[in-house]
Design a protein around this motif. Structure first.
Motif, PDB file in Angstrom:
ATOM      1  N   ILE A   5       0.874  -1.174   0.000  1.00  0.00           N
ATOM      2  CA  ILE A   5       0.000   0.000   0.000  1.00  0.00           C
ATOM      3  C   ILE A   5       0.912   1.225   0.000  1.00  0.00           C
ATOM      4  O   ILE A   5       1.660   1.450   0.950  1.00  0.00           O
ATOM      5  CB  ILE A   5      -0.922   0.035   1.228  1.00  0.00           C
ATOM      6  CG1 ILE A   5      -1.759  -1.235   1.327  1.00  0.00           C
ATOM      7  CG2 ILE A   5      -1.809   1.287   1.191  1.00  0.00           C
ATOM      8  CD1 ILE A   5      -2.489  -1.405   2.654  1.00  0.00           C
ATOM      9  N   VAL A   6       0.861   1.987  -1.076  1.00  0.00           N
ATOM     10  CA  VAL A   6       1.640   3.217  -1.213  1.00  0.00           C
ATOM     11  C   VAL A   6       0.658   4.366  -1.051  1.00  0.00           C
ATOM     12  O   VAL A   6      -0.318   4.448  -1.799  1.00  0.00           O
ATOM     13  CB  VAL A   6       2.327   3.288  -2.596  1.00  0.00           C
ATOM     14  CG1 VAL A   6       3.066   4.618  -2.762  1.00  0.00           C
ATOM     15  CG2 VAL A   6       3.261   2.104  -2.793  1.00  0.00           C
ATOM     16  N   TYR A   7       0.922   5.234  -0.077  1.00  0.00           N
ATOM     17  CA  TYR A   7      -0.051   6.301   0.167  1.00  0.00           C
ATOM     18  C   TYR A   7       0.612   7.594   0.607  1.00  0.00           C
ATOM     19  O   TYR A   7       1.733   7.604   1.106  1.00  0.00           O
ATOM     20  CB  TYR A   7      -1.083   5.859   1.207  1.00  0.00           C
ATOM     21  CG  TYR A   7      -0.528   5.741   2.613  1.00  0.00           C
ATOM     22  CD1 TYR A   7      -0.660   6.793   3.513  1.00  0.00           C
ATOM     23  CD2 TYR A   7       0.127   4.597   3.038  1.00  0.00           C
ATOM     24  CE1 TYR A   7      -0.144   6.698   4.795  1.00  0.00           C
ATOM     25  CE2 TYR A   7       0.632   4.484   4.317  1.00  0.00           C
ATOM     26  CZ  TYR A   7       0.496   5.540   5.192  1.00  0.00           C
ATOM     27  OH  TYR A   7       1.021   5.459   6.461  1.00  0.00           O
ATOM     28  N   ILE A  75      -1.390  -1.029  -4.073  1.00  0.00           N
ATOM     29  CA  ILE A  75      -2.605  -0.259  -3.797  1.00  0.00           C
ATOM     30  C   ILE A  75      -2.156   1.177  -3.563  1.00  0.00           C
ATOM     31  O   ILE A  75      -1.314   1.432  -2.697  1.00  0.00           O
ATOM     32  CB  ILE A  75      -3.348  -0.772  -2.550  1.00  0.00           C
ATOM     33  CG1 ILE A  75      -3.744  -2.238  -2.713  1.00  0.00           C
ATOM     34  CG2 ILE A  75      -4.574   0.106  -2.269  1.00  0.00           C
ATOM     35  CD1 ILE A  75      -4.288  -2.865  -1.426  1.00  0.00           C
ATOM     36  N   PHE A  76      -2.714   2.099  -4.329  1.00  0.00           N
ATOM     37  CA  PHE A  76      -2.413   3.517  -4.136  1.00  0.00           C
ATOM     38  C   PHE A  76      -3.526   4.155  -3.319  1.00  0.00           C
ATOM     39  O   PHE A  76      -4.707   3.961  -3.614  1.00  0.00           O
ATOM     40  CB  PHE A  76      -2.300   4.236  -5.485  1.00  0.00           C
ATOM     41  CG  PHE A  76      -1.082   3.863  -6.264  1.00  0.00           C
ATOM     42  CD1 PHE A  76       0.152   4.416  -5.959  1.00  0.00           C
ATOM     43  CD2 PHE A  76      -1.157   2.943  -7.293  1.00  0.00           C
ATOM     44  CE1 PHE A  76       1.284   4.065  -6.669  1.00  0.00           C
ATOM     45  CE2 PHE A  76      -0.031   2.590  -8.016  1.00  0.00           C
ATOM     46  CZ  PHE A  76       1.199   3.147  -7.700  1.00  0.00           C
ATOM     47  N   ARG A 104      -0.072  -5.620 -10.504  1.00  0.00           N
ATOM     48  CA  ARG A 104      -1.522  -5.428 -10.455  1.00  0.00           C
ATOM     49  C   ARG A 104      -1.777  -4.187  -9.600  1.00  0.00           C
ATOM     50  O   ARG A 104      -1.044  -3.927  -8.643  1.00  0.00           O
ATOM     51  CB  ARG A 104      -2.178  -6.658  -9.848  1.00  0.00           C
ATOM     52  CG  ARG A 104      -1.905  -7.903 -10.703  1.00  0.00           C
ATOM     53  CD  ARG A 104      -2.297  -9.179 -10.026  1.00  0.00           C
ATOM     54  NE  ARG A 104      -3.668  -9.146  -9.551  1.00  0.00           N
ATOM     55  CZ  ARG A 104      -4.140  -9.960  -8.623  1.00  0.00           C
ATOM     56  NH1 ARG A 104      -3.374 -10.878  -8.083  1.00  0.00           N
ATOM     57  NH2 ARG A 104      -5.398  -9.876  -8.237  1.00  0.00           N
ATOM     58  N   PHE A 105      -2.839  -3.438  -9.925  1.00  0.00           N
ATOM     59  CA  PHE A 105      -3.075  -2.173  -9.237  1.00  0.00           C
ATOM     60  C   PHE A 105      -4.500  -2.046  -8.717  1.00  0.00           C
ATOM     61  O   PHE A 105      -5.458  -2.455  -9.377  1.00  0.00           O
ATOM     62  CB  PHE A 105      -2.813  -0.992 -10.182  1.00  0.00           C
ATOM     63  CG  PHE A 105      -1.400  -0.901 -10.667  1.00  0.00           C
ATOM     64  CD1 PHE A 105      -0.382  -0.498  -9.827  1.00  0.00           C
ATOM     65  CD2 PHE A 105      -1.088  -1.232 -11.972  1.00  0.00           C
ATOM     66  CE1 PHE A 105       0.926  -0.424 -10.269  1.00  0.00           C
ATOM     67  CE2 PHE A 105       0.205  -1.153 -12.435  1.00  0.00           C
ATOM     68  CZ  PHE A 105       1.222  -0.749 -11.578  1.00  0.00           C
ATOM     69  N   CYS A 106      -4.597  -1.426  -7.547  1.00  0.00           N
ATOM     70  CA  CYS A 106      -5.860  -1.017  -6.945  1.00  0.00           C
ATOM     71  C   CYS A 106      -5.649   0.403  -6.427  1.00  0.00           C
ATOM     72  O   CYS A 106      -4.516   0.857  -6.305  1.00  0.00           O
ATOM     73  CB  CYS A 106      -6.242  -1.939  -5.790  1.00  0.00           C
ATOM     74  SG  CYS A 106      -6.422  -3.664  -6.274  1.00  0.00           S
ATOM     75  N   ALA A 107      -6.737   1.095  -6.114  1.00  0.00           N
ATOM     76  CA  ALA A 107      -6.605   2.467  -5.630  1.00  0.00           C
ATOM     77  C   ALA A 107      -7.788   2.848  -4.773  1.00  0.00           C
ATOM     78  O   ALA A 107      -8.902   2.342  -4.955  1.00  0.00           O
ATOM     79  CB  ALA A 107      -6.477   3.437  -6.803  1.00  0.00           C
ATOM     80  N   TYR A 108      -7.522   3.751  -3.837  1.00  0.00           N
ATOM     81  CA  TYR A 108      -8.606   4.375  -3.084  1.00  0.00           C
ATOM     82  C   TYR A 108      -8.278   5.849  -2.902  1.00  0.00           C
ATOM     83  O   TYR A 108      -7.112   6.254  -2.896  1.00  0.00           O
ATOM     84  CB  TYR A 108      -8.851   3.695  -1.732  1.00  0.00           C
ATOM     85  CG  TYR A 108      -7.752   3.850  -0.709  1.00  0.00           C
ATOM     86  CD1 TYR A 108      -7.761   4.907   0.195  1.00  0.00           C
ATOM     87  CD2 TYR A 108      -6.712   2.938  -0.635  1.00  0.00           C
ATOM     88  CE1 TYR A 108      -6.763   5.044   1.135  1.00  0.00           C
ATOM     89  CE2 TYR A 108      -5.710   3.068   0.298  1.00  0.00           C
ATOM     90  CZ  TYR A 108      -5.742   4.127   1.188  1.00  0.00           C
ATOM     91  OH  TYR A 108      -4.736   4.265   2.123  1.00  0.00           O
ATOM     92  N   ALA A 109      -9.326   6.642  -2.816  1.00  0.00           N
ATOM     93  CA  ALA A 109      -9.184   8.080  -2.641  1.00  0.00           C
ATOM     94  C   ALA A 109      -9.981   8.500  -1.416  1.00  0.00           C
ATOM     95  O   ALA A 109     -11.054   7.960  -1.144  1.00  0.00           O
ATOM     96  CB  ALA A 109      -9.699   8.811  -3.876  1.00  0.00           C
ATOM     97  N   CYS A 110      -9.440   9.455  -0.691  1.00  0.00           N
ATOM     98  CA  CYS A 110     -10.140  10.046   0.449  1.00  0.00           C
ATOM     99  C   CYS A 110     -10.412  11.508   0.129  1.00  0.00           C
ATOM    100  O   CYS A 110      -9.568  12.182  -0.465  1.00  0.00           O
ATOM    101  CB  CYS A 110      -9.294   9.943   1.721  1.00  0.00           C
ATOM    102  SG  CYS A 110      -9.007   8.254   2.252  1.00  0.00           S
ATOM    103  N   ASN A 121      -9.462   7.922 -12.042  1.00  0.00           N
ATOM    104  CA  ASN A 121      -9.286   7.764 -13.493  1.00  0.00           C
ATOM    105  C   ASN A 121      -8.010   8.435 -13.980  1.00  0.00           C
ATOM    106  O   ASN A 121      -7.319   7.909 -14.866  1.00  0.00           O
ATOM    107  CB  ASN A 121     -10.497   8.303 -14.243  1.00  0.00           C
ATOM    108  CG  ASN A 121     -11.723   7.442 -14.046  1.00  0.00           C
ATOM    109  OD1 ASN A 121     -11.626   6.260 -13.729  1.00  0.00           O
ATOM    110  ND2 ASN A 121     -12.894   8.036 -14.210  1.00  0.00           N
ATOM    111  N   LYS A 122      -7.675   9.586 -13.411  1.00  0.00           N
ATOM    112  CA  LYS A 122      -6.434  10.272 -13.789  1.00  0.00           C
ATOM    113  C   LYS A 122      -5.218   9.447 -13.376  1.00  0.00           C
ATOM    114  O   LYS A 122      -4.224   9.398 -14.108  1.00  0.00           O
ATOM    115  CB  LYS A 122      -6.378  11.661 -13.160  1.00  0.00           C
ATOM    116  CG  LYS A 122      -7.280  12.661 -13.840  1.00  0.00           C
ATOM    117  CD  LYS A 122      -7.161  14.026 -13.198  1.00  0.00           C
ATOM    118  CE  LYS A 122      -8.050  15.025 -13.912  1.00  0.00           C
ATOM    119  NZ  LYS A 122      -7.904  16.382 -13.370  1.00  0.00           N
ATOM    120  N   LEU A 123      -5.291   8.797 -12.220  1.00  0.00           N
ATOM    121  CA  LEU A 123      -4.178   7.948 -11.794  1.00  0.00           C
ATOM    122  C   LEU A 123      -4.013   6.767 -12.746  1.00  0.00           C
ATOM    123  O   LEU A 123      -2.892   6.428 -13.136  1.00  0.00           O
ATOM    124  CB  LEU A 123      -4.365   7.461 -10.353  1.00  0.00           C
ATOM    125  CG  LEU A 123      -3.276   6.515  -9.821  1.00  0.00           C
ATOM    126  CD1 LEU A 123      -1.886   7.135  -9.924  1.00  0.00           C
ATOM    127  CD2 LEU A 123      -3.599   6.099  -8.394  1.00  0.00           C
TER     128      LEU A 123
END
Length: 162
Positions: A5-7, A75-76, A104-110, A121-123
């Motif tokens: 998890i990179v955040y 995971i971003f 493989r990639f996943c993402a979450y935004a706060c 979508n921009k990521l």
């Protein structure tokens, strides 16, 4: 499958989610820290952070070490600034393009307002991928926690574990 998890987290919301996800998914975490901290108070926070995001700046980051060969999935996690990804995430991706190839990639935004889907979508576009395996958008998960938000985080973890 091993996950990283990179955040980037300014106010703690993104870190809150990273910590919750780490509890439920076999993952390590990497918190990105800019060498020059962003102003986190008042109007200056929104003005300078938004400007930096809109101008696609890539701030220098504090040193970190990652053995990318250990991870199958990244995971971003990031706060949404001006409808886009935060600059530290942009720096990380740009600095590690070769190391990210084939992952493989996943993402979450706060966020507190709107623009999460647009930022995710921009990521994906910046990563040059068609989309993410799993995504989620959280509204102030740490600043205003409740059972519904906890259930949403748990649902994201279920999707990650499939």
């Amino acid at each position: 499958m091993k996950t990283l998890i990179v955040y980037y987290s300014m106010e703690g919301n993104t870190q809150y989610v990273a910590d919750k996800v780490k509890e439920k998914v076999d993952a390590d975490t990497l918190r990105l820290v800019p060498k020059k901290a962003y102003n986190d108070k008042g109007f200056a926070k929104f003005f300078w952070g938004g400007k930096s995001a809109l101008m696609a700046e890539k701030p220098e980051l504090e040193d970190y070490s990652v053995d990318f060969s250990k991870y199958d999935r990244i995971i971003f996690g990031f706060p949404v600034w001006a409808g886009t990804i935060t600059p530290p995430i942009r720096t990380f991706v740009e600095d590690n393009r070769k190391n990210l190839a084939g992952k493989r990639f996943c993402a979450y935004a706060c966020m507190a307002g709107s623009g999460g889907e647009k930022a995710i979508n921009k990521l994906a576009k910046f990563l040059e991928i068609p989309g993410f395996e799993a995504t989620s958008i959280f509204i102030d998960p740490k600043a205003a926690p409740n059972a519904e938000k906890d259930a949403q985080i748990n649902g994201f973890c279920v999707a990650l574990n499939q």
